[in-house]
Design a protein around this motif. Structure first.
Motif, mmCIF file in Angstrom:
data_model
loop_
_atom_site.group_PDB
_atom_site.id
_atom_site.type_symbol
_atom_site.label_atom_id
_atom_site.label_comp_id
_atom_site.label_asym_id
_atom_site.label_seq_id
_atom_site.Cartn_x
_atom_site.Cartn_y
_atom_site.Cartn_z
ATOM 1 N N VAL A 127 8.882 62.503 23.068
ATOM 2 C CA VAL A 127 10.158 62.877 23.676
ATOM 3 C C VAL A 127 10.523 64.340 23.470
ATOM 4 O O VAL A 127 11.545 64.789 23.944
ATOM 5 N N SER A 173 12.711 70.121 29.159
ATOM 6 C CA SER A 173 12.825 69.784 30.569
ATOM 7 C C SER A 173 12.540 71.002 31.422
ATOM 8 O O SER A 173 13.088 72.065 31.198
ATOM 9 N N LEU A 198 16.942 60.667 33.691
ATOM 10 C CA LEU A 198 15.760 60.148 32.984
ATOM 11 C C LEU A 198 15.712 60.614 31.529
ATOM 12 O O LEU A 198 15.407 59.833 30.619
ATOM 13 N N GLU A 199 16.038 61.879 31.295
ATOM 14 C CA GLU A 199 15.977 62.409 29.925
ATOM 15 C C GLU A 199 16.943 61.674 28.993
ATOM 16 O O GLU A 199 16.653 61.460 27.815
ATOM 17 N N ILE A 222 15.277 58.561 27.961
ATOM 18 C CA ILE A 222 14.243 58.848 26.955
ATOM 19 C C ILE A 222 14.900 58.956 25.577
ATOM 20 O O ILE A 222 14.446 58.351 24.599
ATOM 21 N N MET A 260 10.161 53.945 25.069
ATOM 22 C CA MET A 260 10.349 55.035 26.039
ATOM 23 C C MET A 260 10.235 54.466 27.454
ATOM 24 O O MET A 260 9.637 53.397 27.648
ATOM 25 N N ASP A 270 7.577 59.452 33.352
ATOM 26 C CA ASP A 270 8.032 60.754 32.864
ATOM 27 C C ASP A 270 7.551 61.828 33.828
ATOM 28 O O ASP A 270 6.431 61.753 34.340
ATOM 29 N N ARG A 295 12.583 65.664 34.471
ATOM 30 C CA ARG A 295 13.264 64.650 33.663
ATOM 31 C C ARG A 295 14.696 65.033 33.287
ATOM 32 O O ARG A 295 15.531 64.170 33.049
ATOM 33 N N ASN A 349 14.104 57.919 40.796
ATOM 34 C CA ASN A 349 12.704 57.617 40.453
ATOM 35 C C ASN A 349 12.257 56.325 41.135
ATOM 36 O O ASN A 349 11.143 56.236 41.658
ATOM 37 N N LYS A 381 2.596 59.802 33.091
ATOM 38 C CA LYS A 381 2.351 58.569 32.337
ATOM 39 C C LYS A 381 1.767 57.440 33.173
ATOM 40 O O LYS A 381 1.426 56.389 32.638
#
Ligand SMILES: Cc1cc2nc3c(=O)[nH]c(=O)nc-3n(C[C@H](O)[C@H](O)[C@H](O)COP(=O)(O)OP(=O)(O)OC[C@H]3O[C@@H](n4cnc5c(N)ncnc54)[C@H](O)[C@@H]3O)c2cc1C
Length: 520
Positions: A14, A18, A165-166, A169, A178, A182, A186, A194, A203
């Protein structure tokens, strides 16, 4: 050779910064202005705006309008402009609902009034799908940003669609989990965006697509019907799996408001290596060796070519530790999932994996480094993830995202370079483990729109036909949006396009959802 022994500590995935928080194309002059004249839709009026103010919680923040076109709402401009700064819509109204029920009421009203709607997440899409082409209403999910919870028994995350998204995470880290997806955006993209694009990213190789990991979804149809499929059962074979219709539908069938997503454990430890190679056959050899030897410990494998590497050097502060004299570079990430090992044991396990791989490819690679700590890991990842920034700083950029048989990558790039000649710098990079190549070609600066358009005529639809000849896909992960809508049907059989259009007709008979996206 400066091939170094790794001395990694336990790290999570993580920690990467970004890209999107520090990078956007908003400072670049606009390239294309589109006003497509959606004449078949109704014209928004003050009664409509008043209606929305009446149904939305906190109308002072939920309704952003500029009906008179005074330009007083600079906030609206962000909703009208895409991340690439290629499109500028003319919407007079952005709505920011806070619940599924509010989304339902908005769509029901728009459907009855025949008002067109563009769902918008983090607006990081790269294919012109998330902004109006004319005066469509923007339905932004950015106030639907609550995480509902995490079920540790089944490792299922439940969340509203507008969560960045971040943030997911960071939230999941406390449980040792998680998200399965990714990507470089993010810091801005939403999980709903997404899902709507079926985003791929680094990923996917290990954790598979969002189709595979989404086990529940709430979507609102254009007539306001709420399809609540949030029971989040691992196994549920009752009827058609409607949720899959919305994953990758790019906002053309309805609005995703909630999702339940299966999340993998954060690896106990991981590390990355960077390799340099002199020809593409060797890239393929390293790919095969990594998959064979590292097996389930291989969590990412990416590549970039020399022009992408040079662009990175010319326009960003990121430097490749292996220099600039090689033809290809590969980033390989290895993870260990055994939580019972100590940090030292984990270090040793991963080190052994890398040295084992190195023995197998030592005659293939020209050079290689393994990260010694988290900052070196980040530096290696930046060599790959910041390439996109370099191309946009070079100038106006053609940006393609193809799936191709891997052996076609080099010849494909050569053909594009031949086509563009000295007019553009063309590079290839991407998710080689998934057969996904990103091709970027930039002309110098932002002031030669004439040349850009001439080259575009040379490239399109030729490049999409070439992908079809190679039996690839014109979009591996970014979607079709408006940019590729004219070419979408080149890449799918008539029968498949026909069934897709029938589905669209059934769910959205008035065609209010994201017009001119996906289908031209
Ligand atoms: C630096 C950078 C790196 C990137 N890397 C990758 C990558 O590795 N892999 C990848 O796949 N993509 C990548 N992208 C593209 C982009 O980030 C993804 O497509 C992302 O999934 C879009 O999410 P978003 O929330 O920004 O959606 P938006 O851009 O707002 O919307 C994208 C599309 O989804 C629709 N939509 C959005 N939210 C909803 C919703 N709740 N319901 C229904 N429809 C909706 C929109 O109408 C639009 O058609 C990258 C972009 C950038 C800028």
């Amino acid at each position: 050779r400066h091939y170094k022994a790794s001395s990694l500590l336990r790290q999570t995935l993580v920690g990467r910064t970004s890209v999107s928080s520090s990078l956007n194309c908003a400072s670049a002059p606009q390239i294309i202005l589109v006003h497509s004249q959606n004449r078949s839709y109704s014209k928004l009026n003050q009664d409509d705006v008043n209606h929305f103010k009446g149904i939305l919680n906190k109308p002072e923040v939920a309704v952003i309008e500029d009906l008179e076109g005074t330009g007083s709402s600079s906030e609206l401009s962000g909703y009208n402009t895409d991340w690439l700064n290629k499109l500028k819509g003319n919407s007079k109204l952005a709505l920011r609902p806070s619940s599924t029920e509010e989304v339902s009421q908005i769509l029901k009203y728009c459907n009855s009034r025949h008002l067109a709607v563009v769902p918008q997440g983090g607006n990081t899409g790269l294919v012109g799908g998330s902004v109006p082409l004319d005066d469509e209403i923007v339905l932004s999910l950015n106030r639907m940003n609550n995480i509902i919870g995490f079920d540790k028994n089944y490792s299922i995350l439940k969340t509203q669609a507008g969560v960045v998204l971040e943030k997911l995470i960071e939230y999941l880290e406390q449980f040792g989990y998680m998200p399965p997806v990714d990507l470089g955006a993010r810091g801005s993209c939403h999980i709903g965006g997404n899902l709507a694009t079926n985003a791929g990213g680094i990923k996917l190789l290990k954790y598979n697509s969002l189709h595979a990991n989404t086990i529940g979804l709430t979507a609102v149809l254009p007539d306001g019907t709420i399809l609540d499929n949030m029971r989040a059962l691992r196994k549920d074979n009752t009827g058609y799996h409607l949720k899959h219709l919305f994953i990758g539908s790019e906002g053309t069938l309805g609005v995703i408001t909630e999702a339940a997503i299966l999340c993998p454990k954060i690896p106990a430890a991981h590390n990355v290596a960077l390799f340099a190679l002199d020809n593409f056959d060797k890239v393929e050899e390293v790919l095969r060796a990594s998959k064979d030897y590292l097996s389930e410990n291989l969590t990412a494998i990416e590549f970039f070519d020399s022009e992408s590497n040079n662009i990175l050097k010319d326009h960003t502060k990121h430097r490749n530790p292996l220099g600039y004299s090689h033809n290809y570079y590969m980033v390989v990430e290895v993870s260990n999932f055994d939580n019972t090992s100590t940090a030292e044991e984990n270090t040793k396990i991963i080190e052994d994996k890398f040295f084992g791989l190195f023995e197998k490819i030592s005659t293939v690679i020209e050079d290689g480094v393994i990260a010694q700590d988290s900052s070196q890991r980040e530096a290696i990842w930046n060599c790959r993830e910041r390439i996109v920034e370099g191309f946009f700083k070079e100038g106006m950029t053609f940006k393609y995202d193809f799936s191709l048989p891997i052996d076609k990558f080099p010849v494909f790039l050569d053909k594009i370079r031949d086509k563009l000649g000295d007019h553009a710098r063309t590079g290839g990079y991407g998710h080689i483990g998934d057969g996904n190549i990103h091709v970027n070609a930039s002309i110098k600066g932002y002031d030669n729109l004439k040349l850009f358009k001439e080259l575009q005529k040379e490239l399109e639809p030729w490049v999409f036909s070439l992908v079809e000849d190679y039996e690839g896909s014109i979009s591996a992960e970014h979607g079709i949006g408006s940019f590729k809508a004219p070419y979408f049907e080149l890449n799918k059989s008539n029968e498949m396009v026909s069934v897709m259009k029938q589905i669209k007709g059934v769910l959205d008979p008035n065609g209010i959802m994201n017009p001119h996206k996906l289908f031209d």
